[in-house]
Design a protein around this motif. Structure first.
Motif, PDB file in Angstrom:
ATOM      1  N   GLY A  15       0.818  -1.218   0.000  1.00 30.79           N
ATOM      2  CA  GLY A  15       0.000   0.000   0.000  1.00 30.79           C
ATOM      3  C   GLY A  15       0.844   1.257   0.000  1.00 30.79           C
ATOM      4  N   ALA A  18       2.311   1.773  -3.446  1.00 32.21           N
ATOM      5  CA  ALA A  18       1.308   2.299  -4.381  1.00 32.21           C
ATOM      6  C   ALA A  18       1.176   3.813  -4.279  1.00 32.21           C
ATOM      7  CB  ALA A  18      -0.044   1.630  -4.135  1.00 32.21           C
ATOM      8  N   ILE A  19       1.496   4.376  -3.148  1.00 31.02           N
ATOM      9  CA  ILE A  19       1.477   5.835  -2.964  1.00 31.02           C
ATOM     10  C   ILE A  19       2.815   6.435  -3.352  1.00 31.02           C
ATOM     11  CG2 ILE A  19       1.342   7.669  -1.215  1.00 31.02           C
ATOM     12  CD1 ILE A  19      -0.605   5.774   0.332  1.00 31.02           C
ATOM     13  N   TRP A  20       3.901   5.829  -2.898  1.00 36.48           N
ATOM     14  CA  TRP A  20       5.242   6.392  -3.034  1.00 36.48           C
ATOM     15  C   TRP A  20       5.750   6.333  -4.471  1.00 36.48           C
ATOM     16  CZ3 TRP A  20       9.115   4.706   1.315  1.00 36.48           C
ATOM     17  CH2 TRP A  20      10.125   5.655   1.456  1.00 36.48           C
ATOM     18  N   SER A  62      -7.690   0.494   3.053  1.00 39.52           N
ATOM     19  CA  SER A  62      -6.382   0.462   2.392  1.00 39.52           C
ATOM     20  C   SER A  62      -5.504   1.552   2.996  1.00 39.52           C
ATOM     21  CB  SER A  62      -6.544   0.690   0.880  1.00 39.52           C
ATOM     22  OG  SER A  62      -7.086   1.975   0.641  1.00 39.52           O
ATOM     23  N   LEU A  64      -3.890   4.930   3.083  1.00 42.51           N
ATOM     24  CA  LEU A  64      -4.191   6.245   2.490  1.00 42.51           C
ATOM     25  C   LEU A  64      -3.017   7.210   2.578  1.00 42.51           C
ATOM     26  CD1 LEU A  64      -7.794   6.743   3.879  1.00 42.51           C
ATOM     27  CD2 LEU A  64      -7.126   6.110   1.551  1.00 42.51           C
ATOM     28  N   GLY A  65      -2.050   6.906   3.417  1.00 39.61           N
ATOM     29  CA  GLY A  65      -0.896   7.775   3.565  1.00 39.61           C
ATOM     30  C   GLY A  65       0.073   7.199   4.568  1.00 39.61           C
ATOM     31  N   ALA A  89      -2.169   9.359  -0.462  1.00 38.10           N
ATOM     32  CA  ALA A  89      -2.795   8.965  -1.717  1.00 38.10           C
ATOM     33  C   ALA A  89      -3.586  10.159  -2.240  1.00 38.10           C
ATOM     34  CB  ALA A  89      -3.729   7.782  -1.492  1.00 38.10           C
ATOM     35  N   GLN A  93      -5.817  13.566  -0.150  1.00 39.75           N
ATOM     36  CA  GLN A  93      -5.292  14.933  -0.094  1.00 39.75           C
ATOM     37  C   GLN A  93      -6.428  15.937   0.070  1.00 39.75           C
ATOM     38  OE1 GLN A  93      -2.667  15.353  -3.492  1.00 39.75           O
ATOM     39  NE2 GLN A  93      -1.487  13.578  -2.859  1.00 39.75           N
TER      40      GLN A  93
END
Length: 176
Positions: A15, A18-20, A62, A64-65, A89, A93
């Motif tokens: 997870g 997927a953001i980074w 999931s 989110l950050g 994510a 934001q």
């Protein structure tokens, strides 16, 4: 499902990736250009946990950050100064989640005896600079052309928040 903030575990690595990785791939907000594998992130989470350093995630169904910190520079003289990273994510934001995540990270750092947090923000990320300023971080330096990415140079803006005054007392939130 309500969003919770908790310590990251290696099982959060996919997870976080997927953001980074889109930020690494698509922006100049970080100067690295090498994607992070889930194994690499899992190892980083474990290493920071083992060292007593903060690595937090915001989750509902999931990730989110995330927000994390490590020592700013090597050596015992820098032990109370930590540098953080925070990413959300896109869907998270502008929801206030970044503020909640940073507050939790600051509380963790302070509880561990750290005196200040440093954010190294790309000069090409005005929203990141504004986010930090709104949380009481002061711009304490700007290194012109410190990073090269996407075919051009970008400034590095150093932002600082004092968590504890020099005498060890908690610093007021409006410091700087």
């Amino acid at each position: 499902m309500p969003v919770s903030i908790r310590a990251a575990t290696p099982s959060d690595a996919a997870g976080i990736a997927a953001i980074w990785n889109p930020v690494i791939r698509d922006t100049a907000f970080t100067f690295t250009d090498q994607p992070k594998s889930t194994d690499e992130i899992a190892a980083l989470i474990q290493a920071r946990s083992d060292a007593g350093l903060g690595f937090l995630v915001a989750v509902d169904s999931s990730v989110l950050g995330f927000a994390t910190y490590s020592q700013f520079r090597a050596g015992p003289g820098y032990a109370g100064c930590v540098e953080h990273s925070i990413l959300l994510a896109p869907v998270a934001q502008g929801t206030g989640l970044g503020r909640r995540l940073m507050t939790a990270l600051e509380q963790h750092a302070q509880a561990c005896g750290h005196r200040m947090l440093i954010g190294g923000v790309s000069g090409s990320n005005p929203k990141g600079i504004g986010f930090h300023a709104a949380l009481g971080y002061a711009q304490v330096g700007r290194i012109p052309d410190a990073g090269h990415k996407q075919g051009r140079y970008h400034d590095l803006v150093l932002m600082q928040k004092i968590l504890k005054a020099k005498d060890g007392q908690t610093a007021p939130s409006a410091v700087n």
